[in-house]
Motif scaffolding. Structure first.
Motif, PDB file in Angstrom:
ATOM      1  N   GLN A 438       0.951  -1.240  -0.033  1.00  0.00           N
ATOM      2  CA  GLN A 438      -0.059   0.084   0.051  1.00  0.00           C
ATOM      3  C   GLN A 438       0.769   1.158  -0.073  1.00  0.00           C
ATOM      4  N   ILE A 439       0.409   2.432  -0.407  1.00  0.00           N
ATOM      5  CA  ILE A 439       0.976   3.694  -0.593  1.00  0.00           C
ATOM      6  C   ILE A 439       0.872   4.149   0.882  1.00  0.00           C
ATOM      7  N   VAL A 440       2.174   4.387   1.659  1.00  0.00           N
ATOM      8  CA  VAL A 440       2.207   4.574   3.062  1.00  0.00           C
ATOM      9  C   VAL A 440       1.339   5.714   3.429  1.00  0.00           C
ATOM     10  N   TRP A 441       1.309   6.780   2.872  1.00  0.00           N
ATOM     11  CA  TRP A 441       0.896   7.952   3.220  1.00  0.00           C
ATOM     12  C   TRP A 441      -0.596   8.016   2.798  1.00  0.00           C
ATOM     13  N   GLU A 442      -1.149   7.189   2.299  1.00  0.00           N
ATOM     14  CA  GLU A 442      -2.597   6.990   1.832  1.00  0.00           C
ATOM     15  C   GLU A 442      -3.126   6.238   3.191  1.00  0.00           C
ATOM     16  N   THR A 443      -2.394   5.342   3.602  1.00  0.00           N
ATOM     17  CA  THR A 443      -3.138   4.532   5.115  1.00  0.00           C
ATOM     18  C   THR A 443      -2.806   5.254   6.232  1.00  0.00           C
ATOM     19  N   ILE A 444      -1.951   6.110   6.462  1.00  0.00           N
ATOM     20  CA  ILE A 444      -1.564   6.826   7.785  1.00  0.00           C
ATOM     21  C   ILE A 444      -2.281   8.019   7.717  1.00  0.00           C
ATOM     22  N   GLU A 445      -3.035   8.097   8.682  1.00  0.00           N
ATOM     23  CA  GLU A 445      -3.934   9.464   9.060  1.00  0.00           C
ATOM     24  C   GLU A 445      -3.045  10.265   9.957  1.00  0.00           C
ATOM     25  N   LYS A 446      -2.166   9.894  10.643  1.00  0.00           N
ATOM     26  CA  LYS A 446      -1.473  10.666  11.342  1.00  0.00           C
ATOM     27  C   LYS A 446      -0.205   9.892  12.105  1.00  0.00           C
ATOM     28  N   ILE A 447       0.830  10.588  12.081  1.00  0.00           N
ATOM     29  CA  ILE A 447       2.167  10.053  12.552  1.00  0.00           C
ATOM     30  C   ILE A 447       3.147  11.071  13.222  1.00  0.00           C
ATOM     31  N   ARG A 448       3.638  10.507  14.227  1.00  0.00           N
ATOM     32  CA  ARG A 448       5.055  11.358  14.806  1.00  0.00           C
ATOM     33  C   ARG A 448       5.911  10.604  15.331  1.00  0.00           C
ATOM     34  N   VAL A 449       7.249  11.056  14.709  1.00  0.00           N
ATOM     35  CA  VAL A 449       8.327  10.198  14.983  1.00  0.00           C
ATOM     36  C   VAL A 449       9.324  10.819  15.587  1.00  0.00           C
ATOM     37  N   SER A 450       9.919  10.418  16.645  1.00  0.00           N
ATOM     38  CA  SER A 450      11.082  10.721  17.436  1.00  0.00           C
ATOM     39  C   SER A 450      12.130   9.945  17.306  1.00  0.00           C
ATOM     40  N   PRO A 451      13.244  10.156  16.433  1.00  0.00           N
ATOM     41  CA  PRO A 451      14.303   9.366  16.247  1.00  0.00           C
ATOM     42  C   PRO A 451      15.205   9.285  17.525  1.00  0.00           C
ATOM     43  N   SER A 452      15.862   8.329  17.696  1.00  0.00           N
ATOM     44  CA  SER A 452      16.844   7.879  18.900  1.00  0.00           C
ATOM     45  C   SER A 452      18.102   8.619  18.806  1.00  0.00           C
ATOM     46  N   GLU A 453      18.470   8.907  19.945  1.00  0.00           N
ATOM     47  CA  GLU A 453      19.813   9.652  20.078  1.00  0.00           C
ATOM     48  C   GLU A 453      20.738   8.774  20.840  1.00  0.00           C
ATOM     49  N   ASP A 454      21.882   8.343  20.344  1.00  0.00           N
ATOM     50  CA  ASP A 454      22.850   7.495  21.280  1.00  0.00           C
ATOM     51  C   ASP A 454      23.261   8.088  22.513  1.00  0.00           C
ATOM     52  N   ARG A 455      22.768   7.155  23.486  1.00  0.00           N
ATOM     53  CA  ARG A 455      23.112   7.344  24.962  1.00  0.00           C
ATOM     54  C   ARG A 455      22.342   8.418  25.385  1.00  0.00           C
ATOM     55  N   VAL A 456      21.310   9.116  24.851  1.00  0.00           N
ATOM     56  CA  VAL A 456      20.377  10.049  25.413  1.00  0.00           C
ATOM     57  C   VAL A 456      19.042   9.846  25.537  1.00  0.00           C
ATOM     58  N   SER A 457      18.401   9.251  24.247  1.00  0.00           N
ATOM     59  CA  SER A 457      16.716   8.854  24.258  1.00  0.00           C
ATOM     60  C   SER A 457      16.580   7.837  23.178  1.00  0.00           C
ATOM     61  N   PRO A 458      15.580   7.217  23.623  1.00  0.00           N
ATOM     62  CA  PRO A 458      15.113   6.094  22.773  1.00  0.00           C
ATOM     63  C   PRO A 458      14.358   6.696  21.591  1.00  0.00           C
ATOM     64  N   GLY A 459      14.053   5.634  20.727  1.00  0.00           N
ATOM     65  CA  GLY A 459      13.049   6.096  19.346  1.00  0.00           C
ATOM     66  C   GLY A 459      11.795   5.886  19.886  1.00  0.00           C
ATOM     67  N   LEU A 460      10.905   6.671  19.393  1.00  0.00           N
ATOM     68  CA  LEU A 460       9.137   6.761  19.575  1.00  0.00           C
ATOM     69  C   LEU A 460       8.861   6.905  18.327  1.00  0.00           C
ATOM     70  N   MET A 461       7.658   6.098  18.220  1.00  0.00           N
ATOM     71  CA  MET A 461       6.829   5.988  17.108  1.00  0.00           C
ATOM     72  C   MET A 461       5.348   5.951  17.265  1.00  0.00           C
ATOM     73  N   GLU A 462       4.464   7.020  17.029  1.00  0.00           N
ATOM     74  CA  GLU A 462       3.127   7.012  16.980  1.00  0.00           C
ATOM     75  C   GLU A 462       2.462   7.144  15.625  1.00  0.00           C
ATOM     76  N   MET A 463       1.666   6.052  15.528  1.00  0.00           N
ATOM     77  CA  MET A 463       0.874   6.227  14.140  1.00  0.00           C
ATOM     78  C   MET A 463      -0.810   6.029  14.342  1.00  0.00           C
ATOM     79  N   LEU A 464      -1.203   6.660  13.594  1.00  0.00           N
ATOM     80  CA  LEU A 464      -2.791   6.393  13.353  1.00  0.00           C
ATOM     81  C   LEU A 464      -3.158   5.953  11.857  1.00  0.00           C
TER      82      LEU A 464
END
Length: 652
Positions: A438-464
């Motif tokens: 499927q075309i990704v942007w046609e299936t995703i209504e909302k998305i929020r991504v927070s990439p991880s940073e080495d030894r600082v913060s984890p990665g986070l993904m929120e999708m609707l």
């Protein structure tokens, strides 16, 4: 004087005990409830629910009669608006035990520790407050919750997990072990602990022998202004969810068979103490069908103090029979049998049992989609995470004719946190519906991504996501690289692998709620909890990722060979420097001369005098200077020098 002291003592007691009550017209409340429910795989679900309430009062100087003081201080110190802590052993089986009822949706937790909290503090103080809270909870519940203080162990979701943005923190420890040290402090927060009331059933061997065990604590506090200052109302919810196997060969069971104990009355401080035996909608439907075939009504009747019908028998007659209001699930309604424990005592304990008269087969209500997660790829360099969603029969029953329509869509929330050493490439996200890309942007209504940073913060993904209602299956894949850790960052069991916390899958279009026809249902905290409209929630599996691990025996090998070389070098050097060759030779000659005897020495001296030759000094008395430069000595010096040069070259 004695009378004056007594008056002062009474005044002090009235100040501490009566003043808080006078400031509030409401009193603290505590209630205890237990839900017992047979499961399709011949197991029994036991859900303990303890509800405590502290009415609005002045924040400082409050005396608590029933409400645990430690919890109130926790809320006041860290200004907690809402918090939930769960400690779980085992994994909830969504296929067999269900995933659409309020118990499974709210109390089925991932293995280990899960903690989330919402603070009523400025945004720049949320992280520091979270760290202090983790240390406090770690000491209060005797667990390793303090490991969540690191910025690499918690995340800040915005909308997919809870509706609080900015002040919400979420963290999980999948590998945390659960034992009685966690249950004991949890029981200490109850007014009667495990000495009276429903908590007497919490026999440690019986509980930890179960297939699933999850203890949960949830706090909700609300502030309100008054003439004397800010008042705060606190609601505390204790739940313990256990899945047990009856000891009998047949699926029939009783309290004494699954817990090893009986109920001897209620906690004296409890406002109410109730036991419910629940039958699921599908089980009630099967009993109705069986009654129609036999032309008998399955509704039970009292016979000699028991409660019996065509399918099963209860050893005690229930005080009430509560039926669920039809809420669109094919006309089937769940049934609850209510028992009050106030009239029982040590002389007449409450030991209800359920005996099946014939085998029954049914399915627990399933979530709209069964979610699963697994790893793809091989090697220690890269891999992929895949999440599968498989449609269940419940979707057809709840959506009905709207499934075939083109505009029918089902929304699914995906919340996932990955450690920093799992470097996820979010642009590699792929979505497949019924095997077709499927075309990704046609299936995703909302998305929020927070990439991880080495030894600082984890990665986070929120999708609707929005999928067609007639979808049978969907697959989400995303690629990642495996990072490298410092040698001091590896745990003791590094070869076992590293855990990725479970992903949270929620269905906003479906609500897990139950409404019962009973005038007292609003007074029961458990039934009131069932009536809350919360989205259906489920957790995926915990992933075990193998990372490249160094040879931890190499430092030992280096230390061993280094110590061996140093021992050889310094041992040989000290032996050469401290050894006296001349004295050794004289000692050896003296020993040799003594072995020759006295008569030969006298004859040699006499012959020497007769011939006119002076007596030659012994070799031991006139050591030669050349004895120090023997080949053996030169070989040792060369060996030590060679070892020293080799070590110098190796160290550089």
């Amino acid at each position: 004087m004695l009378l004056l002291r007594s008056i002062l003592f009474v005044l002090v007691l009235s100040h501490y005990f009566l003043a808080p009550i006078a400031g509030s017209t409401e009193e603290e409340e505590f209630s205890e409830e237990l839900l017992l429910k047979p499961l399709p795989d011949q197991k029994v679900l036991a859900h303990f629910h303890f509800d405590s309430r502290a009415p609005p009062s002045i924040t400082h100087g409050r005396h608590h009669r029933v409400f645990p003081k430690a919890t109130a201080q926790l809320v006041q110190k860290f200004r907690i608006r809402e918090m939930e802590l769960s400690v779980t052993q085992g994994r909830w089986n969504y296929e067999r035990w269900g995933g659409f009822d309020p118990v499974s949706s709210a109390n089925a937790k991932p293995p280990g520790v899960e903690l989330w909290a919402v603070f009523d503090v400025p945004p720049d103080q949320v992280d520091s407050t979270w760290k202090n809270l983790t240390h406090t909870l770690s000491g209060l519940f005797c667990a390793s919750i303090n490991f969540l203080e690191s910025s690499t162990a918690y995340a800040s979701p915005h909308w997919s997990f809870r509706s609080f943005s900015g002040t919400l923190r979420y963290g999980a420890l999948p590998r945390e072990a659960v034992c009685t040290e966690n249950l004991t402090p949890w029981l200490k927060l109850l007014p009667c602990r495990d000495k009276a009331g429903l908590a007497v059933l919490m026999d440690r061997p019986s509980i930890y022998r179960g297939f699933y065990h999850s203890q949960r604590l949830k706090l909700i506090s609300t502030e309100s202004g008054s003439e004397v200052g800010v008042e705060r109302e606190i609601l505390l919810e204790h739940t313990l969810t256990v899945v047990l196997q009856p000891s009998e060969l047949q699926p029939s069971w009783s309290l004494s068979s699954i817990f090893g104990r009986k109920i001897t009355g209620k906690c004296v401080l409890a406002k109410s103490s109730t036991v419910f035996i629940g039958l699921e909608r599908n089980l009630v439907s099967e009993i109705n069908e069986l009654g129609k075939k036999n032309e008998k009504n399955w509704v039970a009747e009292k016979t000699s103090g028991s409660w019996s019908n065509l399918v099963f028998q209860l050893s005690f007659s229930p005080d009430r029979v509560i039926e669920e209001v039809n809420n669109g699930h094919g006309g089937n309604s769940a049934v609850l049998y209510e028992f009050s424990t106030e009239k029982y005592s040590d002389y007449e304990p409450f030991d209800v049992s359920l005996t099946w008269k014939q085998p029954m087969f049914w399915l627990s209500p399933q979530a709209p989609f069964h979610a699963s997660r697994f790893l793809m790829g091989s090697g220690n360099a890269r891999g992929s995470i895949a999440i599968t969603l498989k449609s269940t029969e419940f979707v057809k029953g709840i959506l009905g004719d709207s499934i075939g329509k083109d505009g029918c869509k089902v929304r699914i929330d995906v919340f996932q946190v990955v450690p920093w050493y799992v470097k996820v490439y979010f642009h590699t996200l792929q979505i497949f519906v019924d095997g077709e890309a499927q075309i990704v942007w046609e299936t995703i209504e909302k998305i929020r991504v927070s990439p991880s940073e080495d030894r600082v913060s984890p990665g986070l993904m929120e999708m609707l996501l929005r999928f067609p209602c007639d979808m049978k299956s969907a697959v989400l894949t995303i690629e990642f690289d495996k990072g490298l850790l410092h040698i001091d960052e590896y745990p003791p069991d590094a070869n076992q692998g590293f855990d990725i916390p479970a992903a949270v899958i929620s269905f906003p279009d479906f609500e897990a709620s139950m409404h019962f026809l009973n005038e007292n249902s609003s007074k029961s905290p458990l039934l009131s909890k069932f009536q809350e409209k919360n989205p259906v929630l489920s957790y995926t599996e915990i992933l075990l990722v193998p990372l490249a691990t160094p040879d931890f025996s190499m430092p030992y090998n280096v230390i061993t060979i280094t110590c061996t070389v140093f021992a050889l070098y310094f041992g040989s050097l000290l032996n050469v420097l401290r050894r006296r060759v001349g004295e050794e030779e004289r000692f050896l000659n003296r020993q040799a001369s003594r072995k020759g005897g006295l008569l030969p020495r006298l004859l040699s001296k006499l012959v020497g005098k007769l011939r006119g030759r002076p007596e030659e000094p012994s070799q031991s008395q006139a050591p030669s200077s050349s004895s120090l430069l023997t080949p053996k000595f030169i070989l040792k010096v060369l060996l030590v020098a060679g070892i020293a040069v080799g070590w110098h070259y190796y160290s550089e």
